[in-house]
Design a protein around this motif. Structure first.
Motif, PDB file in Angstrom:
ATOM      1  N   LYS A  31       0.850  -1.187   0.000  1.00  0.00           N
ATOM      2  CA  LYS A  31       0.000   0.000   0.000  1.00  0.00           C
ATOM      3  C   LYS A  31       0.890   1.243   0.000  1.00  0.00           C
ATOM      4  O   LYS A  31       1.763   1.387   0.849  1.00  0.00           O
ATOM      5  CB  LYS A  31      -0.908   0.009   1.221  1.00  0.00           C
ATOM      6  N   GLN A  32       0.635   2.141  -0.978  1.00  0.00           N
ATOM      7  CA  GLN A  32       1.430   3.360  -1.074  1.00  0.00           C
ATOM      8  C   GLN A  32       1.031   4.339   0.028  1.00  0.00           C
ATOM      9  O   GLN A  32      -0.149   4.543   0.300  1.00  0.00           O
ATOM     10  CB  GLN A  32       1.241   4.019  -2.441  1.00  0.00           C
ATOM     11  N   THR A  33       2.046   4.900   0.684  1.00  0.00           N
ATOM     12  CA  THR A  33       1.835   5.903   1.726  1.00  0.00           C
ATOM     13  C   THR A  33       2.635   7.148   1.351  1.00  0.00           C
ATOM     14  O   THR A  33       3.379   7.148   0.357  1.00  0.00           O
ATOM     15  CB  THR A  33       2.295   5.387   3.103  1.00  0.00           C
ATOM     16  N   GLU A  34       2.519   8.193   2.135  1.00  0.00           N
ATOM     17  CA  GLU A  34       3.278   9.417   1.867  1.00  0.00           C
ATOM     18  C   GLU A  34       4.784   9.182   1.962  1.00  0.00           C
ATOM     19  O   GLU A  34       5.569   9.806   1.259  1.00  0.00           O
ATOM     20  CB  GLU A  34       2.868  10.513   2.845  1.00  0.00           C
ATOM     21  N   SER A  35       5.181   8.262   2.843  1.00  0.00           N
ATOM     22  CA  SER A  35       6.608   8.028   3.057  1.00  0.00           C
ATOM     23  C   SER A  35       7.161   6.844   2.266  1.00  0.00           C
ATOM     24  O   SER A  35       8.337   6.527   2.388  1.00  0.00           O
ATOM     25  CB  SER A  35       6.878   7.822   4.545  1.00  0.00           C
ATOM     26  N   GLY A  36       6.348   6.180   1.466  1.00  0.00           N
ATOM     27  CA  GLY A  36       6.809   5.029   0.698  1.00  0.00           C
ATOM     28  C   GLY A  36       5.711   4.003   0.534  1.00  0.00           C
ATOM     29  O   GLY A  36       4.617   4.323   0.081  1.00  0.00           O
ATOM     30  N   TYR A  37       5.977   2.764   0.938  1.00  0.00           N
ATOM     31  CA  TYR A  37       5.003   1.676   0.832  1.00  0.00           C
ATOM     32  C   TYR A  37       4.929   0.915   2.145  1.00  0.00           C
ATOM     33  O   TYR A  37       5.911   0.797   2.863  1.00  0.00           O
ATOM     34  CB  TYR A  37       5.377   0.709  -0.295  1.00  0.00           C
ATOM     35  N   GLU A  38       3.755   0.357   2.417  1.00  0.00           N
ATOM     36  CA  GLU A  38       3.545  -0.528   3.561  1.00  0.00           C
ATOM     37  C   GLU A  38       3.290  -1.926   3.031  1.00  0.00           C
ATOM     38  O   GLU A  38       2.635  -2.101   2.011  1.00  0.00           O
ATOM     39  CB  GLU A  38       2.309  -0.107   4.355  1.00  0.00           C
ATOM     40  N   LEU A  39       3.773  -2.903   3.746  1.00  0.00           N
ATOM     41  CA  LEU A  39       3.504  -4.309   3.446  1.00  0.00           C
ATOM     42  C   LEU A  39       2.475  -4.791   4.440  1.00  0.00           C
ATOM     43  O   LEU A  39       2.662  -4.653   5.646  1.00  0.00           O
ATOM     44  CB  LEU A  39       4.786  -5.134   3.574  1.00  0.00           C
ATOM     45  N   ARG A  40       1.367  -5.339   3.943  1.00  0.00           N
ATOM     46  CA  ARG A  40       0.302  -5.832   4.822  1.00  0.00           C
ATOM     47  C   ARG A  40      -0.086  -7.252   4.423  1.00  0.00           C
ATOM     48  O   ARG A  40      -0.148  -7.579   3.257  1.00  0.00           O
ATOM     49  CB  ARG A  40      -0.961  -4.974   4.682  1.00  0.00           C
ATOM     50  N   LYS A  41      -0.375  -8.045   5.450  1.00  0.00           N
ATOM     51  CA  LYS A  41      -0.915  -9.385   5.212  1.00  0.00           C
ATOM     52  C   LYS A  41      -2.397  -9.227   4.915  1.00  0.00           C
ATOM     53  O   LYS A  41      -3.120  -8.519   5.606  1.00  0.00           O
ATOM     54  CB  LYS A  41      -0.724 -10.265   6.451  1.00  0.00           C
TER      55      LYS A  41
END
Length: 95
Positions: A31-41
């Motif tokens: 998931k794209q965020t302001e600071s980069g990407y998040e990895l989610r299960k």
């Protein structure tokens, strides 16, 4: 530090997999965020994006207790208790 392979694959470090509860076969989302990407299960889904377990919900509704259900599924139910039959007892005689 993990590196991306020529196929675009990367190994998620064990500590991160354990922290997120990621196991082989699980689906993850980036998931794209302001600071980069998040990895989610992600929750398991079918190719159509539906819950693969939905069709089984409520299928275990029964008036049986769990021990009764397990005996029936194992073929042990109904079981004769206190039978006077000696058919199952080995008399020790040779055949």
């Amino acid at each position: 530090m993990p590196r991306v392979t020529t196929k675009g694959q990367v190994t998620i470090p064990k500590a991160i997999r354990e922290a997120l509860g990621i196991e082989p076969g699980d689906e993850v989302e980036f998931k794209q965020t302001e600071s980069g990407y998040e990895l989610r299960k992600e929750k398991p889904t079918t190719a159509e994006g539906q819950d693969p377990f939905e069709k089984y919900r409520g299928s275990a509704d029964s008036d049986e207790t769990m021990p009764e259900r397990m005996r029936r599924l194992r073929g042990e139910y109904p079981r004769d208790i206190g039978s006077d039959s000696d058919d199952d007892v080995d008399s020790g005689a040779e055949v």
